[in-house]
Design an enzyme around this catalytic site. Sequence first.
Site, PDB file in Angstrom:
ATOM      1  CD  GLU A   1      32.163  12.368   8.644  1.00  0.00           C
ATOM      2  OE1 GLU A   1      33.466  13.456   7.823  1.00  0.00           O
ATOM      3  OE2 GLU A   1      31.898  11.928   9.421  1.00  0.00           O
TER       4      GLU A   1
ATOM      5  CB  CYS B   1      33.402  16.948  13.693  1.00  0.00           C
ATOM      6  SG  CYS B   1      31.320  17.921  14.593  1.00  0.00           S
TER       7      CYS B   1
ATOM      8  CG  HIS C   1      30.197  15.240  10.362  1.00  0.00           C
ATOM      9  ND1 HIS C   1      31.023  14.213  11.161  1.00  0.00           N
ATOM     10  CD2 HIS C   1      29.442  16.238  11.163  1.00  0.00           C
ATOM     11  CE1 HIS C   1      30.500  14.702  12.414  1.00  0.00           C
ATOM     12  NE2 HIS C   1      29.690  15.511  12.338  1.00  0.00           N
TER      13      HIS C   1
HETATM   14  N1  GLN Z   1      29.762  18.611  19.744  1.00  0.00           N
HETATM   15  C1  GLN Z   1      30.119  17.531  19.807  1.00  0.00           C
HETATM   16  C2  GLN Z   1      31.658  17.280  20.466  1.00  0.00           C
HETATM   17  O1  GLN Z   1      31.859  17.619  21.270  1.00  0.00           O
HETATM   18  C3  GLN Z   1      31.102  16.913  18.194  1.00  0.00           C
HETATM   19  C4  GLN Z   1      29.896  16.921  17.437  1.00  0.00           C
HETATM   20  C5  GLN Z   1      30.456  15.957  15.565  1.00  0.00           C
HETATM   21  O2  GLN Z   1      31.595  15.062  16.106  1.00  0.00           O
HETATM   22  N2  GLN Z   1      29.417  15.511  15.347  1.00  0.00           N
HETATM   23  O3  GLN Z   1      32.386  15.956  20.308  1.00  0.00           O
END
Ligand code: GLN
Length: 195
Positions: free
Chosen positions: A177, A79, A175
């Site tokens: 985790e 992410c 995610h």
């Molecule tokens: N949108 C978030 C960012 O720009 C990332 C979101 C996440 O890690 N769940 O960092």
Amino acid sequence: MRAVGVLALQGDVREHVSALNNLGVSSALVRVPADLVGLEALIMPGGESTAIAHLLKTSGLKDPLANALSDGLFVLATCAGLILMASNVSDGRSDQWSYSALDVSVRRNGYGRQIASFEAPLDVLGVGEVTGVFIRAPRIESVGTDVDVLATHDHGDGAHPVLVRSERIIGCCFHPELTSDTRIHQLFIDMVTSQ
Ligand code: GLN
């Protein structure tokens, strides 16, 4: 295997540590440059890429981590971590920077805002069905020729990659985790131990 580092500046740190624990792999929190010494693998957690980027600078980790990446550090980037690894980021803040260590173009918050968070079943190559938890997830809009796509998701506008890997980096829009399923972490451990 040696302990796997978990970048512990902001975001889902505890959850990654506990996934590693469940696999019997020890973890080492990475907060300052000295913590990188001797590491062969690092998890870059989800959270907020701009906050993590800021803390990478203030902690002094930004350049040492860039060096470790060029020296062949293995990375599981989830992410926000994926955004930080990407070679191209759109819809970032004007001062958004990334390591360009994984040849993918990502659109920040490309599946919508927090309220548009969702779960989806994903068919992961070599693994099987995994539940993907997407929270303000980046969308991978294109991948380079040296990047393999391990899973895609069709959010109503065609299939987009959501799990990719290059020689040393696994990038994940969701995610892993946040579920009790440790198979994505296992995929990473296998990648590290097989090379
Ligand atoms: N949108 C978030 C960012 O720009 C990332 C979101 C996440 O890690 N769940 O960092």
